[in-house]
Design a protein around this motif. Structure first.
Motif, PDB file in Angstrom:
ATOM      1  N   TYR A  48       0.835  -1.207   0.000  1.00 35.00           N
ATOM      2  CA  TYR A  48       0.000   0.000   0.000  1.00 35.00           C
ATOM      3  C   TYR A  48       0.872   1.261   0.000  1.00 35.00           C
ATOM      4  N   LEU A  49       1.897   1.264   0.840  1.00 27.68           N
ATOM      5  CA  LEU A  49       2.779   2.429   0.911  1.00 27.68           C
ATOM      6  C   LEU A  49       3.500   2.653  -0.414  1.00 27.68           C
ATOM      7  N   GLY A  50       3.993   1.587  -1.018  1.00 29.25           N
ATOM      8  CA  GLY A  50       4.658   1.719  -2.307  1.00 29.25           C
ATOM      9  C   GLY A  50       3.735   2.258  -3.382  1.00 29.25           C
ATOM     10  N   VAL A  51       2.533   1.714  -3.448  1.00 30.29           N
ATOM     11  CA  VAL A  51       1.561   2.169  -4.442  1.00 30.29           C
ATOM     12  C   VAL A  51       1.155   3.616  -4.173  1.00 30.29           C
ATOM     13  N   SER A  52       0.966   3.954  -2.922  1.00 35.19           N
ATOM     14  CA  SER A  52       0.568   5.312  -2.575  1.00 35.19           C
ATOM     15  C   SER A  52       1.628   6.328  -2.991  1.00 35.19           C
ATOM     16  N   VAL A  53       2.893   6.010  -2.744  1.00 31.72           N
ATOM     17  CA  VAL A  53       3.967   6.929  -3.124  1.00 31.72           C
ATOM     18  C   VAL A  53       4.088   7.011  -4.649  1.00 31.72           C
ATOM     19  N   THR A  86       7.006  -0.328 -10.999  1.00 33.24           N
ATOM     20  CA  THR A  86       8.352  -0.735 -10.591  1.00 33.24           C
ATOM     21  C   THR A  86       8.791   0.061  -9.369  1.00 33.24           C
ATOM     22  N   LEU A  87       8.527   1.367  -9.383  1.00 31.84           N
ATOM     23  CA  LEU A  87       8.850   2.193  -8.219  1.00 31.84           C
ATOM     24  C   LEU A  87       8.074   1.717  -6.989  1.00 31.84           C
ATOM     25  N   ALA A  88       6.780   1.432  -7.159  1.00 31.26           N
ATOM     26  CA  ALA A  88       5.959   0.951  -6.040  1.00 31.26           C
ATOM     27  C   ALA A  88       6.521  -0.350  -5.473  1.00 31.26           C
ATOM     28  N   VAL A  89       6.928  -1.243  -6.345  1.00 32.61           N
ATOM     29  CA  VAL A  89       7.472  -2.535  -5.917  1.00 32.61           C
ATOM     30  C   VAL A  89       8.814  -2.354  -5.211  1.00 32.61           C
ATOM     31  N   VAL A  90       9.657  -1.470  -5.733  1.00 33.65           N
ATOM     32  CA  VAL A  90      10.952  -1.215  -5.087  1.00 33.65           C
ATOM     33  C   VAL A  90      10.731  -0.635  -3.687  1.00 33.65           C
ATOM     34  N   ILE A  91       9.795   0.295  -3.566  1.00 37.80           N
ATOM     35  CA  ILE A  91       9.490   0.875  -2.252  1.00 37.80           C
ATOM     36  C   ILE A  91       8.943  -0.201  -1.309  1.00 37.80           C
ATOM     37  N   ALA A  92       7.993  -0.999  -1.795  1.00 37.13           N
ATOM     38  CA  ALA A  92       7.416  -2.064  -0.967  1.00 37.13           C
ATOM     39  C   ALA A  92       8.496  -3.054  -0.532  1.00 37.13           C
ATOM     40  N   ALA A  93       9.356  -3.448  -1.463  1.00 39.50           N
ATOM     41  CA  ALA A  93      10.438  -4.384  -1.122  1.00 39.50           C
ATOM     42  C   ALA A  93      11.381  -3.761  -0.098  1.00 39.50           C
ATOM     43  N   GLY A  94      11.649  -2.478  -0.248  1.00 37.76           N
ATOM     44  CA  GLY A  94      12.503  -1.786   0.718  1.00 37.76           C
ATOM     45  C   GLY A  94      11.890  -1.748   2.105  1.00 37.76           C
ATOM     46  N   ILE A  95      10.586  -1.528   2.165  1.00 38.92           N
ATOM     47  CA  ILE A  95       9.898  -1.507   3.463  1.00 38.92           C
ATOM     48  C   ILE A  95       9.894  -2.906   4.082  1.00 38.92           C
ATOM     49  N   LEU A  96       9.647  -3.921   3.254  1.00 34.43           N
ATOM     50  CA  LEU A  96       9.697  -5.299   3.757  1.00 34.43           C
ATOM     51  C   LEU A  96      11.084  -5.619   4.314  1.00 34.43           C
TER      52      LEU A  96
END
Length: 180
Positions: free
Chosen positions: A71-76, A120-130
């Motif tokens: 959610y955070l990745g998609v939101s950003v 891709t940006l959303a996924v990178v952010i989500a992976a970073g948060i994980l």
């Protein structure tokens, strides 16, 4: 608990957007509208803080903690696009703005490729948060549910790539006008 926070943040995100657009176009309070729209990222910070606090307090990671990261990745990555989408429609309905324009052909395919970059940006952010949560907790037995999400993130990017490729090879044609 984290599911309720995710739902609350999603509702809060859209409430801030709607209130910002109402202030801007219906009440003609442009500064208030800008402020309300500008504070939507605070909702993301609340969700991030709640997720980290929950995990640091000893919670066992669940799929919902992973969904919070997504959610955070998609939101950003998509937040600005979502706000622009709503803004165009509000401007058209309440401020005599131009009607939203549907895209076809190359223009639509171009938007699909922009979405590949956003996803891709959303996924990178989500992976970073994980990764951040897993590193902070530093207990594989409590965070193992999160490691399975990396493959899902890869599938999300792959699906977005296929979607864009499909519309590049077979462009979306403008539909014929319906007879009156």
């Amino acid at each position: 608990m984290i599911l309720a926070i995710i739902v609350g943040c999603e509702i809060g995100f859209w409430v801030l957007i709607v209130l910002g657009l109402i202030a801007r176009y219906v009440l003609r309070l442009k500064r208030t509208g800008v402020v309300l729209l500008a504070i939507t990222p605070v909702v993301d910070l609340i969700l991030l803080a709640a997720t980290v606090i929950d995990m640091m307090a000893g919670a066992m990671a669940t799929l919902f903690h992973g969904i919070a990261a997504i959610y955070l990745g998609v939101s950003v990555a998509y937040g600005h696009k979502m706000i622009s989408w709503a803004d165009i429609r509000f401007a058209h309905k309440f401020a005599a703005g131009p009607a939203p324009v549907k895209k076809y052909g190359r223009a639509y395919a171009g938007e699909c490729w922009k979405d590949v970059a956003r996803t891709t940006l959303a996924v990178v952010i989500a992976a970073g948060i994980l990764w951040l949560i897993t590193s902070l907790v530093d207990d594989v037995s409590r965070t193992s549910a999160l490691s399975g999400l990396y493959g899902i993130l890869g599938l999300i990017v792959a699906a977005e790539l296929l979607w864009a490729l499909g519309y590049t090879l077979w462009p979306k044609a403008e539909s014929a006008p319906k007879p009156a």
